[in-house]
Design a protein around this motif. Sequence first.
Motif, short mmCIF file in Angstrom:
data_model
loop_
_atom_site.label_atom_id
_atom_site.label_comp_id
_atom_site.label_asym_id
_atom_site.label_seq_id
_atom_site.Cartn_x
_atom_site.Cartn_y
_atom_site.Cartn_z
N SER A 127 33.46 -15.44 0.43
CA SER A 127 34.91 -15.42 0.60
C SER A 127 35.30 -16.68 1.36
O SER A 127 34.47 -17.36 1.97
CB SER A 127 35.34 -14.18 1.39
N LEU A 186 39.14 -16.01 -4.75
CA LEU A 186 38.73 -15.38 -3.50
C LEU A 186 37.75 -16.21 -2.68
O LEU A 186 37.50 -15.90 -1.51
CB LEU A 186 38.10 -14.01 -3.78
N HIS A 237 25.22 -9.96 -1.07
CA HIS A 237 26.30 -9.61 -1.98
C HIS A 237 27.10 -8.41 -1.46
O HIS A 237 26.53 -7.42 -1.03
CB HIS A 237 25.74 -9.24 -3.36
N ASN A 250 30.59 -4.18 -5.39
CA ASN A 250 31.72 -4.18 -6.31
C ASN A 250 32.57 -5.45 -6.21
O ASN A 250 33.78 -5.40 -6.28
CB ASN A 250 32.61 -2.95 -6.06
N GLN A 251 31.91 -6.57 -6.09
CA GLN A 251 32.60 -7.85 -5.97
C GLN A 251 33.09 -8.30 -7.35
O GLN A 251 32.34 -8.23 -8.32
CB GLN A 251 31.62 -8.86 -5.40
N ASP A 252 34.34 -8.74 -7.44
CA ASP A 252 34.88 -9.27 -8.69
C ASP A 252 34.48 -10.74 -8.77
O ASP A 252 35.20 -11.63 -8.33
CB ASP A 252 36.39 -9.11 -8.73
N THR A 253 33.31 -11.00 -9.33
CA THR A 253 32.75 -12.35 -9.35
C THR A 253 33.57 -13.31 -10.19
O THR A 253 33.44 -14.52 -10.02
CB THR A 253 31.29 -12.33 -9.84
N SER A 254 34.42 -12.81 -11.06
CA SER A 254 35.25 -13.69 -11.88
C SER A 254 36.34 -14.38 -11.05
O SER A 254 37.00 -15.30 -11.54
CB SER A 254 35.89 -12.91 -13.04
N ARG A 255 36.52 -13.95 -9.82
CA ARG A 255 37.57 -14.52 -8.97
C ARG A 255 37.01 -15.54 -7.97
O ARG A 255 37.67 -15.88 -6.99
CB ARG A 255 38.32 -13.41 -8.25
N TYR A 256 35.80 -16.02 -8.23
CA TYR A 256 35.16 -17.03 -7.41
C TYR A 256 34.90 -18.26 -8.29
O TYR A 256 34.65 -18.13 -9.49
CB TYR A 256 33.84 -16.53 -6.83
#
Length: 126
Positions: free
Chosen positions: A79, A63, A101, A104-110
């Motif tokens: 993003s 992302l 921030h 509910n950001q999916d930090t594993s997708r960065y």
Amino acid sequence: MGVFHPDLPLDPFANDPNDPAKLLDDDDPQDYPPITDEEIAAAREDLQVVNQVRGVLSRRGVLGAFFMCDDCSDFHFYSWDLLVDCMKATIAGDTAPIHEHAPNQDTSRYVSWEYLLGYADGMRLA
């Protein structure tokens, strides 16, 4: 006033006459030193990297990128669109969008910026 970006949460104190931020000094863009030619050139190079890898990594579910913030010692997640907007603002000599921030950001997708640079280098070698 910072630039609004749709990937960011809304200001919970927007239009609130009791906004605690009113107690702080305004950040006047004139208080910051002008951006140098070297910084503009670096932002252009960074923008090229993002443009080079964005399509490939997006298809793989990435992302955007994250950076360690020197001010708060925490990671900030950007993003693809926010990265591009920040770099374009730097190139234009404008204030970059606020980068708080998102909820509910999916930090594993960065991925880290260093990963992006390495990926771009690998693409050039292929």
